[in-house]
Design an enzyme around this catalytic site. Structure first.
Site, PDB file in Angstrom:
ATOM      1  N   CYS A 129     -58.355  31.507  19.389  1.00  0.00           N
ATOM      2  CA  CYS A 129     -59.630  31.917  18.773  1.00  0.00           C
ATOM      3  C   CYS A 129     -59.773  33.420  18.648  1.00  0.00           C
ATOM      4  O   CYS A 129     -60.644  33.894  17.919  1.00  0.00           O
ATOM      5  CB  CYS A 129     -60.797  31.371  19.579  1.00  0.00           C
ATOM      6  SG  CYS A 129     -60.963  29.617  19.346  1.00  0.00           S
TER       7      CYS A 129
HETATM    8  N1  CO8 Z   1     -70.560  11.399  21.485  1.00  0.00           N
HETATM    9  C1  CO8 Z   1     -71.444  10.993  22.433  1.00  0.00           C
HETATM   10  N2  CO8 Z   1     -71.348  11.369  23.737  1.00  0.00           N
HETATM   11  C2  CO8 Z   1     -70.311  12.155  24.087  1.00  0.00           C
HETATM   12  C3  CO8 Z   1     -69.353  12.599  23.156  1.00  0.00           C
HETATM   13  C4  CO8 Z   1     -69.505  12.189  21.816  1.00  0.00           C
HETATM   14  N3  CO8 Z   1     -68.648  12.568  20.858  1.00  0.00           N
HETATM   15  N4  CO8 Z   1     -68.455  13.364  23.796  1.00  0.00           N
HETATM   16  C5  CO8 Z   1     -68.817  13.422  25.082  1.00  0.00           C
HETATM   17  N5  CO8 Z   1     -69.953  12.672  25.266  1.00  0.00           N
HETATM   18  C6  CO8 Z   1     -70.678  12.432  26.514  1.00  0.00           C
HETATM   19  C7  CO8 Z   1     -69.787  12.583  27.730  1.00  0.00           C
HETATM   20  O1  CO8 Z   1     -69.125  11.367  28.014  1.00  0.00           O
HETATM   21  C8  CO8 Z   1     -70.788  12.962  28.803  1.00  0.00           C
HETATM   22  O2  CO8 Z   1     -71.427  11.784  29.255  1.00  0.00           O
HETATM   23  P1  CO8 Z   1     -71.918  11.664  30.804  1.00  0.00           P
HETATM   24  O3  CO8 Z   1     -72.943  12.766  30.970  1.00  0.00           O
HETATM   25  O4  CO8 Z   1     -72.472  10.293  30.848  1.00  0.00           O
HETATM   26  O5  CO8 Z   1     -70.689  11.891  31.618  1.00  0.00           O
HETATM   27  C9  CO8 Z   1     -71.829  13.778  28.051  1.00  0.00           C
HETATM   28  O6  CO8 Z   1     -71.683  13.436  26.678  1.00  0.00           O
HETATM   29  C10 CO8 Z   1     -71.659  15.278  28.210  1.00  0.00           C
HETATM   30  O7  CO8 Z   1     -70.266  15.609  27.960  1.00  0.00           O
HETATM   31  P2  CO8 Z   1     -69.747  17.077  28.098  1.00  0.00           P
HETATM   32  O8  CO8 Z   1     -70.132  17.614  29.434  1.00  0.00           O
HETATM   33  O9  CO8 Z   1     -68.297  17.104  27.714  1.00  0.00           O
HETATM   34  O10 CO8 Z   1     -70.594  17.787  26.929  1.00  0.00           O
HETATM   35  P3  CO8 Z   1     -71.028  19.268  26.759  1.00  0.00           P
HETATM   36  O11 CO8 Z   1     -72.483  19.358  26.759  1.00  0.00           O
HETATM   37  O12 CO8 Z   1     -70.271  20.188  27.679  1.00  0.00           O
HETATM   38  O13 CO8 Z   1     -70.533  19.560  25.247  1.00  0.00           O
HETATM   39  C11 CO8 Z   1     -68.742  20.689  24.113  1.00  0.00           C
HETATM   40  C12 CO8 Z   1     -69.169  19.450  24.913  1.00  0.00           C
HETATM   41  C13 CO8 Z   1     -69.520  20.680  22.812  1.00  0.00           C
HETATM   42  C14 CO8 Z   1     -67.256  20.590  23.816  1.00  0.00           C
HETATM   43  C15 CO8 Z   1     -69.084  21.957  24.919  1.00  0.00           C
HETATM   44  O14 CO8 Z   1     -68.678  21.801  26.265  1.00  0.00           O
HETATM   45  C16 CO8 Z   1     -68.457  23.206  24.373  1.00  0.00           C
HETATM   46  O15 CO8 Z   1     -68.549  23.537  23.204  1.00  0.00           O
HETATM   47  N6  CO8 Z   1     -67.857  24.002  25.254  1.00  0.00           N
HETATM   48  C17 CO8 Z   1     -67.277  25.296  24.885  1.00  0.00           C
HETATM   49  C18 CO8 Z   1     -65.933  25.053  24.323  1.00  0.00           C
HETATM   50  C19 CO8 Z   1     -65.327  26.282  23.734  1.00  0.00           C
HETATM   51  O16 CO8 Z   1     -65.949  27.287  23.473  1.00  0.00           O
HETATM   52  N7  CO8 Z   1     -64.056  26.188  23.500  1.00  0.00           N
HETATM   53  C20 CO8 Z   1     -63.327  27.253  22.958  1.00  0.00           C
HETATM   54  C21 CO8 Z   1     -63.004  26.953  21.556  1.00  0.00           C
HETATM   55  S1  CO8 Z   1     -61.508  26.309  21.260  1.00  0.00           S
HETATM   56  C22 CO8 Z   1     -60.437  27.632  20.967  1.00  0.00           C
HETATM   57  O17 CO8 Z   1     -60.386  28.568  21.675  1.00  0.00           O
HETATM   58  C23 CO8 Z   1     -59.535  27.580  19.819  1.00  0.00           C
HETATM   59  C24 CO8 Z   1     -58.344  26.795  20.086  1.00  0.00           C
HETATM   60  C25 CO8 Z   1     -57.389  26.881  18.913  1.00  0.00           C
HETATM   61  C26 CO8 Z   1     -57.806  26.112  17.681  1.00  0.00           C
HETATM   62  C27 CO8 Z   1     -57.558  24.671  17.732  1.00  0.00           C
HETATM   63  C28 CO8 Z   1     -57.513  23.987  16.401  1.00  0.00           C
HETATM   64  C29 CO8 Z   1     -57.502  22.510  16.485  1.00  0.00           C
END
Ligand code: CO8
Length: 374
Positions: free
Chosen positions: A157
């Site tokens: 990123c």
């Molecule tokens: N639908 C419904 N529910 C879901 C889903 C879904 N799709 N996915 C997860 N849940 C549920 C989980 O099971 C969990 O349920 P429970 O509470 O019962 O256990 C609940 O939702 C909460 O799950 P999470 O804790 O995982 O959810 P978050 O609130 O943390 O949100 C995110 C997930 C959106 C992924 C968030 O954590 C996020 O954005 N974090 C930051 C990530 C980030 O900034 N990453 C860096 C970017 S990537 C990068 O650097 C580039 C890489 C290179 C490029 C790649 C190209 C492919």
């Protein structure tokens, strides 16, 4: 300053096809139904865990993403395929990354009032390049008709900001006179559309920036680099094991770990304090208050994360267009997000106004630039 270096033009290529959360979730849930039906017996005796549905409400609330653009839609929404079907091109045809990078580069050159032959450094900086060599940058250099040299670099990123730092450094050292930093991000090819945690995160795009000395620039609007800071700190929480050694272990060459995967919650919690202290020290060293920033062109991975960063820097009351969000329509476009924000939200600034261009993501990596509108 006589030796000031600036971003003097930006360009953006937006792919023609788009996918809404609703369409993506419908296909994911059809895949879940197929999977659970296929494994009904094993699920009944507890040998296989049933897969759970995804939801548009969750995606929008957790990430802010509503929509993403993709280069090739065919295959992505088919529950039997779940990847873009991108035909290979012959070696003598322009590659897809060069094609979209070229389109963004042409717009950046036009905005800088430059011709391709004015450029003598081409950097393709993005999360993945579609082959190891020859460099996509050299392909674009040739297709455009630029002089000098080109190379590809990957810092996930932070590729765009680290690419910008490299370009500024090479220009400052006299090794190059004018550069293009191009980010052709075809993220859809690396998304695991069968993974509920990450199937919604990414989209495709290409951006470009012209970087050159401010003195002699013909641009109508430039952003002078007042300060820059890059940092990395190793983490396995965002990872793809895709690479040139994969074929040497045929049994696992196509395993899910060869696609993007992350521990999103951990990333959120670990990166935010890193970003805070990185920016605190950058502003302190520059002798500037964050409140002096008229615009924040931030990395576009998660709207909640950006709101935390904005609040930390500017408090509770920044204006609506102070920290533009583009991830609602573009999703996370890896390195290109902050550059899309800069390109689309560069109006309404007066000469002398300051802004911050900042990326954060895998590595971990953070790259940040304090820019002055000229
Ligand atoms: N639908 C419904 N529910 C879901 C889903 C879904 N799709 N996915 C997860 N849940 C549920 C989980 O099971 C969990 O349920 P429970 O509470 O019962 O256990 C609940 O939702 C909460 O799950 P999470 O804790 O995982 O959810 P978050 O609130 O943390 O949100 C995110 C997930 C959106 C992924 C968030 O954590 C996020 O954005 N974090 C930051 C990530 C980030 O900034 N990453 C860096 C970017 S990537 C990068 O650097 C580039 C890489 C290179 C490029 C790649 C190209 C492919």
């Amino acid at each position: 300053m006589n030796n000031a270096i600036a971003i003097t033009g930006t360009g953006l290529f937006t792919p023609p096809e788009g996918i809404s959360n609703e369409a993506l979730v419908e296909s994911f849930n059809a895949y879940v139904d197929l999977h659970n039906r296929e494994h009904e017996g094993e699920i009944a005796i507890g040998h296989v865990q049933p897969l759970e549905y995804s939801s548009s409400e969750f995606i929008e609330k957790a990430s802010g993403i509503k929509h993403r653009y993709v280069m090739v839609k065919e295959g992505i929404l088919d529950p039997e395929i779940m990847m873009p079907l991108i035909p290979e091109r012959p070696s003598d045809a322009l590659s897809m990354q060069a094609e979209i990078g070229l389109l963004a580069a042409k717009e950046a050159l036009a905005n800088a009032s430059l011709q391709p032959q004015d450029i003598d450094l081409v950097i393709v900086a993005c999360a993945y390049t579609q082959r190891a060599y020859p460099a996509v940058a050299i392909e674009i250099q040739q297709a455009l008709g630029c002089r000098g040299f080109g190379f590809d670099m990957q810092v996930a990123c932070s590729s765009a900001t680290f690419g910008l730092a490299s370009a500024a450094g090479l220009i400052g050292s006299g090794a190059a006179s004018r550069a293009l930093v191009i980010c052709p991000e075809i993220c859809s090819a690396q998304v695991n559309y069968r993974d509920r945690d990450s199937h919604f995160i990414f989209g495709d795009v290409a951006t470009a920036m012209v970087v050159e000395p401010l003195v002699g620039s013909r641009s109508q609007q430039a952003f002078e680099i007042l300060g820059q800071r890059c940092v990395t700190d190793y983490s396995n929480n965002i990872r793809s094991n895709f690479g040139f050694l994969n074929r040497c272990s045929p049994g696992t060459a196509h395993a899910p770990d060869k696609l993007f995967h992350q521990q999103g919650r951990k990333v959120f919690k670990e990166l935010l304090p890193m970003i805070y202290s990185h920016l605190d020290s950058q502003f302190a060293d520059a002798g500037l208050e964050p409140a002096a920033m008229k615009r924040l062109w931030l990395h576009q991975a998660n709207i909640n994360m950006n709101q935390f960063v904005v609040k930390k820097l500017l408090g509770d009351t920044p204006g609506a267009d102070t920290a533009p969000i583009v991830l609602d329509t573009y999703a996370n476009t890896a390195s290109a997000g902050s550059v899309i924000a800069l390109h689309k939200h560069r109006q309404g600034l007066s000469p002398g106004d300051l802004g911050l261009l900042c990326s954060f993501g895998a590595g971990y990596s953070i790259g940040s630039f304090i820019l002055k509108t000229v």
